[in-house]
Design a protein around this motif. Structure first.
Motif, short mmCIF file in Angstrom:
data_model
loop_
_atom_site.label_atom_id
_atom_site.label_comp_id
_atom_site.label_asym_id
_atom_site.label_seq_id
_atom_site.Cartn_x
_atom_site.Cartn_y
_atom_site.Cartn_z
N ASP A 33 0.84 -1.20 0.00
CA ASP A 33 0.00 0.00 0.00
C ASP A 33 0.88 1.25 0.00
O ASP A 33 2.12 1.16 -0.05
CB ASP A 33 -1.00 -0.02 1.16
N ALA A 34 0.24 2.40 0.08
CA ALA A 34 0.98 3.66 -0.02
C ALA A 34 2.01 3.80 1.10
O ALA A 34 3.01 4.49 0.95
CB ALA A 34 0.01 4.83 -0.01
N ALA A 35 1.75 3.12 2.24
CA ALA A 35 2.66 3.19 3.38
C ALA A 35 3.72 2.09 3.33
O ALA A 35 4.52 1.97 4.26
CB ALA A 35 1.86 3.11 4.68
N GLY A 36 3.72 1.25 2.29
CA GLY A 36 4.72 0.20 2.16
C GLY A 36 4.36 -1.10 2.85
O GLY A 36 5.19 -1.98 2.98
N ARG A 37 3.11 -1.23 3.28
CA ARG A 37 2.68 -2.48 3.92
C ARG A 37 2.09 -3.42 2.88
O ARG A 37 1.34 -2.97 2.00
CB ARG A 37 1.62 -2.19 4.99
N PRO A 38 2.40 -4.74 2.97
CA PRO A 38 1.88 -5.68 1.97
C PRO A 38 0.36 -5.81 2.04
O PRO A 38 -0.22 -5.81 3.12
CB PRO A 38 2.56 -7.00 2.31
N LEU A 39 -0.26 -5.89 0.87
CA LEU A 39 -1.72 -6.01 0.76
C LEU A 39 -2.08 -7.43 0.38
O LEU A 39 -1.47 -8.01 -0.53
CB LEU A 39 -2.23 -5.07 -0.33
N SER A 40 -3.10 -7.99 1.03
CA SER A 40 -3.68 -9.24 0.54
C SER A 40 -4.87 -8.88 -0.35
O SER A 40 -5.34 -7.74 -0.34
CB SER A 40 -4.11 -10.15 1.70
N ASP A 41 -5.32 -9.87 -1.14
CA ASP A 41 -6.44 -9.63 -2.06
C ASP A 41 -6.11 -8.63 -3.16
O ASP A 41 -7.01 -8.04 -3.76
CB ASP A 41 -7.70 -9.17 -1.31
N ALA A 42 -4.81 -8.43 -3.43
CA ALA A 42 -4.42 -7.62 -4.59
C ALA A 42 -4.38 -8.54 -5.81
O ALA A 42 -4.06 -9.72 -5.70
CB ALA A 42 -3.06 -6.98 -4.37
N VAL A 43 -4.74 -7.99 -6.95
CA VAL A 43 -4.74 -8.76 -8.19
C VAL A 43 -3.58 -8.27 -9.06
O VAL A 43 -3.40 -7.06 -9.22
CB VAL A 43 -6.08 -8.56 -8.94
N VAL A 44 -2.79 -9.21 -9.57
CA VAL A 44 -1.70 -8.84 -10.47
C VAL A 44 -1.87 -9.60 -11.78
O VAL A 44 -2.44 -10.69 -11.81
CB VAL A 44 -0.31 -9.14 -9.86
N MET A 45 -1.42 -8.98 -12.84
CA MET A 45 -1.51 -9.64 -14.15
C MET A 45 -0.33 -9.20 -15.01
O MET A 45 0.25 -8.14 -14.78
CB MET A 45 -2.84 -9.29 -14.83
N LEU A 46 0.03 -10.07 -15.94
CA LEU A 46 1.11 -9.77 -16.87
C LEU A 46 0.54 -9.78 -18.28
O LEU A 46 -0.07 -10.77 -18.71
CB LEU A 46 2.22 -10.82 -16.80
N GLU A 47 0.76 -8.67 -18.99
CA GLU A 47 0.36 -8.60 -20.40
C GLU A 47 1.62 -8.42 -21.23
O GLU A 47 2.58 -7.80 -20.78
CB GLU A 47 -0.58 -7.40 -20.62
N PRO A 48 1.62 -8.93 -22.47
CA PRO A 48 2.79 -8.72 -23.33
C PRO A 48 3.00 -7.21 -23.54
O PRO A 48 2.04 -6.44 -23.50
CB PRO A 48 2.41 -9.39 -24.64
N ALA A 49 4.26 -6.81 -23.75
CA ALA A 49 4.54 -5.39 -23.97
C ALA A 49 3.78 -4.87 -25.19
O ALA A 49 3.38 -3.72 -25.25
CB ALA A 49 6.04 -5.19 -24.13
N SER A 50 3.59 -5.74 -26.18
CA SER A 50 2.75 -5.36 -27.32
C SER A 50 1.89 -6.56 -27.72
O SER A 50 2.27 -7.70 -27.48
CB SER A 50 3.61 -4.91 -28.50
N GLY A 51 0.75 -6.28 -28.29
CA GLY A 51 -0.16 -7.35 -28.69
C GLY A 51 -0.86 -7.95 -27.48
O GLY A 51 -0.82 -7.39 -26.39
N ARG A 52 -1.54 -9.05 -27.70
CA ARG A 52 -2.21 -9.71 -26.59
C ARG A 52 -2.13 -11.22 -26.77
O ARG A 52 -1.94 -11.72 -27.87
CB ARG A 52 -3.67 -9.26 -26.47
N LEU A 53 -2.28 -11.94 -25.67
CA LEU A 53 -2.28 -13.39 -25.68
C LEU A 53 -3.72 -13.88 -25.70
O LEU A 53 -4.60 -13.24 -25.14
CB LEU A 53 -1.57 -13.93 -24.44
N PRO A 54 -3.96 -15.03 -26.34
CA PRO A 54 -5.33 -15.57 -26.32
C PRO A 54 -5.74 -15.96 -24.90
O PRO A 54 -4.91 -16.45 -24.13
CB PRO A 54 -5.24 -16.79 -27.23
N VAL A 55 -6.99 -15.69 -24.54
CA VAL A 55 -7.51 -16.11 -23.24
C VAL A 55 -8.78 -16.93 -23.45
O VAL A 55 -9.50 -16.75 -24.42
CB VAL A 55 -7.84 -14.92 -22.31
N LYS A 56 -9.01 -17.84 -22.50
CA LYS A 56 -10.21 -18.65 -22.52
C LYS A 56 -11.13 -18.20 -21.38
O LYS A 56 -10.65 -17.96 -20.28
CB LYS A 56 -9.87 -20.13 -22.29
N PRO A 57 -12.44 -18.14 -21.64
CA PRO A 57 -13.35 -17.85 -20.53
C PRO A 57 -13.25 -18.94 -19.46
O PRO A 57 -12.97 -20.10 -19.78
CB PRO A 57 -14.73 -17.88 -21.19
N MET A 58 -13.44 -18.56 -18.21
CA MET A 58 -13.42 -19.53 -17.12
C MET A 58 -14.83 -20.10 -16.92
O MET A 58 -15.82 -19.53 -17.39
CB MET A 58 -12.94 -18.84 -15.84
#
Ligand SMILES: [Cu+2]
Length: 204
Positions: A33-58
């Motif tokens: 967080d803004a104070a430097g404390r770790p957050l749970s329930d944060a969502v992270v994702m990686l996207e290609p620098a250009s273009g997109r990868l195929p995704v499947k619905p869950m």
């Protein structure tokens, strides 16, 4: 009788079975967080620098209502995923989102709505209930197969091919309707760690 040694061709065959894993790394992401404390329930994702990868619905994703709360509070789905909103309470709920990522309304209902809601655009949908103001939940819709969330520890993004990626992070404590925050990362062939600091709201 001696045990015959495996022919070299078998080893080659095993290596070819998993070509996608060759050189793929795990990226461990801590979200603070803004104070430097770790957050749970944060969502992270990686996207290609250009273009997109195929995704499947869950499949079979649910955001239920129990004891006049949404459960879970934070859900991550890929683009195109249908989500069911079963009401486990005896009171009726009226679930809605006005977010650009998905605008919908499930008018006052009990039980399970007949049709799921399809989340067809990337972004964050903020959910509320018209009857119970304290009810809030978030559905993060990602347009990449590489995503994870933080719990007691960092989020683990496994099987990431080497290259330059856009790392995005989001948490409910970001100001309302703020998009996931992006930073560029270079992933090599070895596992590595990254830390993201989010400009979260100041909590007293
Ligand atoms: Cu409600």
């Amino acid at each position: 009788m001696s045990v015959p040694s495996l022919p070299p061709s078998l080893f080659l065959g095993l290596a070819l079975l998993f070509p996608g894993l060759a050189g793929a790394a795990t990226l461990s992401v801590t979200v603070n967080d803004a104070a430097g404390r770790p957050l749970s329930d944060a969502v992270v994702m990686l996207e290609p620098a250009s273009g997109r990868l195929p995704v499947k619905p869950m499949a079979a994703v649910e955001v239920g209502q129990a004891a006049r709360q949404f459960t879970p509070a934070v859900t991550v789905v890929t683009v195109g995923t249908p989500v069911n909103f079963p009401n486990h309470d005896t009171v009726r709920h009226h679930v809605y989102s006005f977010s650009p990522a998905k605008t919908f309304e499930l008018k006052l209902y009990a039980g399970v709505p007949a049709t799921p809601v399809v989340f067809d655009k990337p972004g964050v949908a903020v959910l509320g209930c018209n009857i119970h103001d304290q009810m809030a939940a978030w559905i993060v819709v990602v347009d990449t197969p590489h995503f994870a969330r933080t719990a007691a520890g960092p989020a683990q993004l496994a099987g990431i091919p080497p290259g330059t990626w856009r790392l995005k992070a989001w948490h409910p404590a970001l100001p309302a309707d703020m998009a996931p925050q992006a930073t560029m990362v270079t992933v090599g062939t070895d596992d590595q760690a990254a830390t993201v600091r989010l400009a979260t709201r100041v909590t007293p």
